[in-house]
Scaffold this motif. Sequence first.
Motif, PDB file in Angstrom:
ATOM      1  N   ARG A 178       8.651   9.570  -9.226  1.00  0.00           N
ATOM      2  CA  ARG A 178       8.790   8.455 -10.177  1.00  0.00           C
ATOM      3  C   ARG A 178       9.495   7.353  -9.410  1.00  0.00           C
ATOM      4  O   ARG A 178      10.650   7.505  -9.012  1.00  0.00           O
ATOM      5  CB  ARG A 178       9.604   8.882 -11.396  1.00  0.00           C
ATOM      6  N   VAL A 179       8.775   6.269  -9.191  1.00  0.00           N
ATOM      7  CA  VAL A 179       9.227   5.242  -8.254  1.00  0.00           C
ATOM      8  C   VAL A 179       9.841   4.060  -8.999  1.00  0.00           C
ATOM      9  O   VAL A 179       9.311   3.599 -10.005  1.00  0.00           O
ATOM     10  CB  VAL A 179       8.041   4.743  -7.394  1.00  0.00           C
ATOM     11  N   THR A 180      10.965   3.625  -8.473  1.00  0.00           N
ATOM     12  CA  THR A 180      11.552   2.369  -8.941  1.00  0.00           C
ATOM     13  C   THR A 180      11.673   1.455  -7.727  1.00  0.00           C
ATOM     14  O   THR A 180      12.252   1.853  -6.709  1.00  0.00           O
ATOM     15  CB  THR A 180      12.957   2.599  -9.535  1.00  0.00           C
ATOM     16  N   VAL A 181      11.106   0.248  -7.810  1.00  0.00           N
ATOM     17  CA  VAL A 181      11.213  -0.720  -6.709  1.00  0.00           C
ATOM     18  C   VAL A 181      12.423  -1.593  -6.987  1.00  0.00           C
ATOM     19  O   VAL A 181      12.593  -2.108  -8.101  1.00  0.00           O
ATOM     20  CB  VAL A 181       9.934  -1.579  -6.600  1.00  0.00           C
ATOM     21  N   THR A 182      13.262  -1.713  -6.004  1.00  0.00           N
ATOM     22  CA  THR A 182      14.509  -2.456  -6.216  1.00  0.00           C
ATOM     23  C   THR A 182      14.906  -3.146  -4.915  1.00  0.00           C
ATOM     24  O   THR A 182      14.136  -3.174  -3.947  1.00  0.00           O
ATOM     25  CB  THR A 182      15.608  -1.488  -6.710  1.00  0.00           C
ATOM     26  N   ASN A 183      16.131  -3.712  -4.900  1.00  0.00           N
ATOM     27  CA  ASN A 183      16.596  -4.327  -3.665  1.00  0.00           C
ATOM     28  C   ASN A 183      17.531  -3.378  -2.924  1.00  0.00           C
ATOM     29  O   ASN A 183      17.957  -2.353  -3.482  1.00  0.00           O
ATOM     30  CB  ASN A 183      17.293  -5.669  -3.942  1.00  0.00           C
ATOM     31  N   GLU A 184      17.874  -3.726  -1.714  1.00  0.00           N
ATOM     32  CA  GLU A 184      18.622  -2.796  -0.866  1.00  0.00           C
ATOM     33  C   GLU A 184      20.010  -2.502  -1.423  1.00  0.00           C
ATOM     34  O   GLU A 184      20.448  -1.355  -1.419  1.00  0.00           O
ATOM     35  CB  GLU A 184      18.729  -3.344   0.566  1.00  0.00           C
ATOM     36  N   ALA A 185      20.665  -3.540  -1.902  1.00  0.00           N
ATOM     37  CA  ALA A 185      22.040  -3.334  -2.393  1.00  0.00           C
ATOM     38  C   ALA A 185      22.043  -2.366  -3.567  1.00  0.00           C
ATOM     39  O   ALA A 185      22.872  -1.440  -3.634  1.00  0.00           O
ATOM     40  CB  ALA A 185      22.630  -4.688  -2.806  1.00  0.00           C
ATOM     41  N   GLY A 213       0.828  -1.210   0.000  1.00  0.00           N
ATOM     42  CA  GLY A 213       0.000   0.000   0.000  1.00  0.00           C
ATOM     43  C   GLY A 213       0.860   1.257   0.000  1.00  0.00           C
ATOM     44  O   GLY A 213       0.552   2.257  -0.674  1.00  0.00           O
ATOM     45  N   VAL A 214       1.963   1.199   0.763  1.00  0.00           N
ATOM     46  CA  VAL A 214       2.869   2.367   0.796  1.00  0.00           C
ATOM     47  C   VAL A 214       3.482   2.587  -0.593  1.00  0.00           C
ATOM     48  O   VAL A 214       3.534   3.709  -1.108  1.00  0.00           O
ATOM     49  CB  VAL A 214       3.974   2.157   1.853  1.00  0.00           C
ATOM     50  N   VAL A 215       3.935   1.490  -1.196  1.00  0.00           N
ATOM     51  CA  VAL A 215       4.545   1.596  -2.536  1.00  0.00           C
ATOM     52  C   VAL A 215       3.518   2.168  -3.510  1.00  0.00           C
ATOM     53  O   VAL A 215       3.827   3.095  -4.285  1.00  0.00           O
ATOM     54  CB  VAL A 215       5.045   0.218  -3.017  1.00  0.00           C
ATOM     55  N   ALA A 216       2.300   1.645  -3.443  1.00  0.00           N
ATOM     56  CA  ALA A 216       1.266   2.109  -4.377  1.00  0.00           C
ATOM     57  C   ALA A 216       0.965   3.596  -4.168  1.00  0.00           C
ATOM     58  O   ALA A 216       0.747   4.343  -5.129  1.00  0.00           O
ATOM     59  CB  ALA A 216       0.002   1.287  -4.202  1.00  0.00           C
ATOM     60  N   ALA A 217       0.988   4.029  -2.904  1.00  0.00           N
ATOM     61  CA  ALA A 217       0.710   5.441  -2.622  1.00  0.00           C
ATOM     62  C   ALA A 217       1.765   6.346  -3.259  1.00  0.00           C
ATOM     63  O   ALA A 217       1.459   7.412  -3.802  1.00  0.00           O
ATOM     64  CB  ALA A 217       0.652   5.663  -1.113  1.00  0.00           C
ATOM     65  N   PHE A 218       3.026   5.930  -3.215  1.00  0.00           N
ATOM     66  CA  PHE A 218       4.083   6.715  -3.849  1.00  0.00           C
ATOM     67  C   PHE A 218       3.976   6.657  -5.371  1.00  0.00           C
ATOM     68  O   PHE A 218       4.180   7.656  -6.063  1.00  0.00           O
ATOM     69  CB  PHE A 218       5.470   6.222  -3.396  1.00  0.00           C
ATOM     70  N   VAL A 219       3.682   5.484  -5.887  1.00  0.00           N
ATOM     71  CA  VAL A 219       3.567   5.331  -7.347  1.00  0.00           C
ATOM     72  C   VAL A 219       2.452   6.224  -7.885  1.00  0.00           C
ATOM     73  O   VAL A 219       2.584   6.848  -8.942  1.00  0.00           O
ATOM     74  CB  VAL A 219       3.319   3.857  -7.716  1.00  0.00           C
ATOM     75  N   ASN A 220       1.342   6.284  -7.119  1.00  0.00           N
ATOM     76  CA  ASN A 220       0.196   7.069  -7.592  1.00  0.00           C
ATOM     77  C   ASN A 220       0.358   8.573  -7.388  1.00  0.00           C
ATOM     78  O   ASN A 220      -0.481   9.351  -7.837  1.00  0.00           O
ATOM     79  CB  ASN A 220      -1.081   6.605  -6.875  1.00  0.00           C
ATOM     80  N   ASP A 221       1.434   8.940  -6.738  1.00  0.00           N
ATOM     81  CA  ASP A 221       1.672  10.366  -6.497  1.00  0.00           C
ATOM     82  C   ASP A 221       2.547  10.897  -7.642  1.00  0.00           C
ATOM     83  O   ASP A 221       3.692  10.477  -7.809  1.00  0.00           O
ATOM     84  CB  ASP A 221       2.373  10.539  -5.147  1.00  0.00           C
ATOM     85  N   SER A 222       2.017  11.846  -8.419  1.00  0.00           N
ATOM     86  CA  SER A 222       2.752  12.331  -9.601  1.00  0.00           C
ATOM     87  C   SER A 222       4.005  13.116  -9.226  1.00  0.00           C
ATOM     88  O   SER A 222       4.822  13.446 -10.092  1.00  0.00           O
ATOM     89  CB  SER A 222       1.841  13.217 -10.468  1.00  0.00           C
TER      90      SER A 222
END
Lengths: 441, 315
Positions: A80-87, A68-77
């Motif tokens: 520009r969100v990129t989901v990745t790993n920590e490293a 839900g947190v990720v989606a909230a950021f993605v939906n916020d213009s």
Amino acid sequence: MTQILAIIRHDLKLYFSDRRALIMLFVVPIGIASFMGSLFGGSGGKGGTGGGLEILIVDQDDSAVSRGVVAAFVNDSTFRVTVTNEAAARALVLKGQRSVALLLPPGLGTDALPGLFNSARRPIVTLLHDPSRRMEKSLVEGMLVPKVIGSVAQNSLRPEQAREFIHQGLTNLSRDNRPNLPNRQIYRELLERADKLLATRMNQPLFGPTAAGTNVAGTNAFTLPLPFATRTEALTRSSTGDYNGYAHSFAGMGLQFVLMCLLDFAIGLLREREAGMFRRLRVAPLGRGTFLFGKGLSLALISVLSLTGCFAFAMLVFRVRVEGSWPGFVACLLATSLMTASLALAIAAIGQTPAGTRGIGIAVTLLLVMIGGAWVPAFVFPQWLQRVSLITPTRWAVDGFDAMTWRGLGAEAAIMPVAVMLGFTALFGAITWARLRWDAE
Amino acid sequence: MDPSLLSTRQLTKRFGTRTAVDGVSFAIQPGEAVGLLGPNGAGKTTTISLLTGLLHADGGEVLLDGRPLTGDTDPRKRLLGLVPQELALYEELTARDNLAYFGALQGLRGPALSEAARSALGFVGLADRERDKVKTYSGGMKRRLNLAVALLHDPQLLLLDEPTVGVDPQSRNAIFENIEALRRRGKTILYTTHYMEEVERLCDRVIIMDHGRIIVDDSLAGLKQRGTSVNRLRVELAEVREGTWLESVRALSAVRAAEFDALTLELTVADIARGTTEVLACLQHHGLTVTGLATHQPSLEDVFLQLTGRTLRDV
């Protein structure tokens, strides 16, 4: 009149015969203004080329809450969100390729709700950031709170869970043997009433999405009691309500290169004098006033053509619009052209020689465009510099164009900038008249 | 009213403590061709600048067509055409465009301007290059175009300020022919130079300036008369003979001075023709055999040297 027209026609012919000057006057400002505009907000709105702040999110929980947190950021213009790993996130931020990364920890979904009531169980969201980009870090940090709370409210807190916490609270209250526990009865009644109320809403979301910052219409859920609601209103009279960075950058860069090119032209005037051209001109029945007026008008016309070319390009390519008054815009353009022409002549008159004028001219031009907000908008300046910049004609030129383009103000907003620039034109004209050597001495 | 086309009265110009033009007075009549001669720094260009209103005089006055110029826009300025020392041309423009600009500043326009430009270019032989940019011209062609610009409005008085500086002999000759043609058309010419041969070819009156002052203002013939002390005669003899022959030669009425060395007799005479006759008769009388004879008449260069003690090309 014949002589003035001859001077104008001649100067335009001379100017347009010089390819390098044309490139400096039309191509270079467009290129640099395009670049600067993209840095300062692009065309704004959804169609803008800026596309928002690029951030990274590492979802180590993969729960409904974290998603839900990720989606909230993605939906916020804004982002520009990129989901990745920590490293990868750490590497990209370390190299400065991204300014901020959010690490949503394992257990966020299960621990966030108890964390509301028990600080010992609060999950820790890590925010990795480039230390040189503190504004971006603050922005993400500020936006994180409502998005997490919103997701927790929507995805985690249900009536049956809340009743469990209430029952636990009632048990703890009854086990407390302190004889004079203050307000014991009030607490008990409050928890019992809340339990009854929740019993009527079993299997429904407890909190609606208001906490996530969206509307509450069409839901029976309670709303999380944030202490305020926000409403944004872009204070421009433009049809889109967006800031168009290109409108400002094309005004600023157009102004800068007009000044530089006109200065070059004025230096050419001094070269002509050194080359004996004035001797020939002076033999003709040509008055000093006619000559300077003709030169001033031809420089102003070159400025009009250059600024018009710049804005035409910005309108065609970057959707810059005169959202305010067209007459006001044209008045600003004409006043700016007269001001820049007279300034170039005044610098040449003060410089006296081509070499002297070049030195003074570069310093004055750079100072005026820098302080005048031609490079970056004056609103990013400290307050004292914003006040100082009002004594520069360039600030009024840029403000006038801003008012007529993206701010969308009416013609009345152009009156002051135009009046000030015409005042500067008179001042520079007087300096030119007093200082430009007409004799061959 | 002064009948001169151009005249000056006690014209004076100072730059700081230096007096560049010092009380210069002269007059030029319509149709005259006057050479203004002097070494570099003599004050010629400053004088031209004062005549054309480029500089304001500290003293004296300039009368054009009998009256002083009333200001920058005095229409009588159209009587003047200036060929400046510098190539005052726009190199990036064509010859035609240059003429169009300067012609318009002289008040010409429309067909009159086109015709004037065509005529001026034809006069200096550049009609076939009118559409070419000036930067593609040779130095001589630029000089000719420089002249054409001055002729565009058909001025009565042409002021030529060293118009052949840096020009090859062929182009120089072309410019001379142009100026001679202008003389035949009745134009008045003030020609500034430090080349004696140019003045001798083009002018019938010479004003010599030095240190800002006029030292001579005379006709060409009159000026040469002033140089009689430099009429020279050189006689080569077949043998050296003792006796009184040299004293006899020195005693001749036409001879001012005589030196003999290594079979060569060097003489300064009052008049070349009379001196030659007298000297040859005297030598024959003394039985001397003449193997060679050379005469040297004074040039303006000699006159200038005699008058100022400097050559013209001294700085």
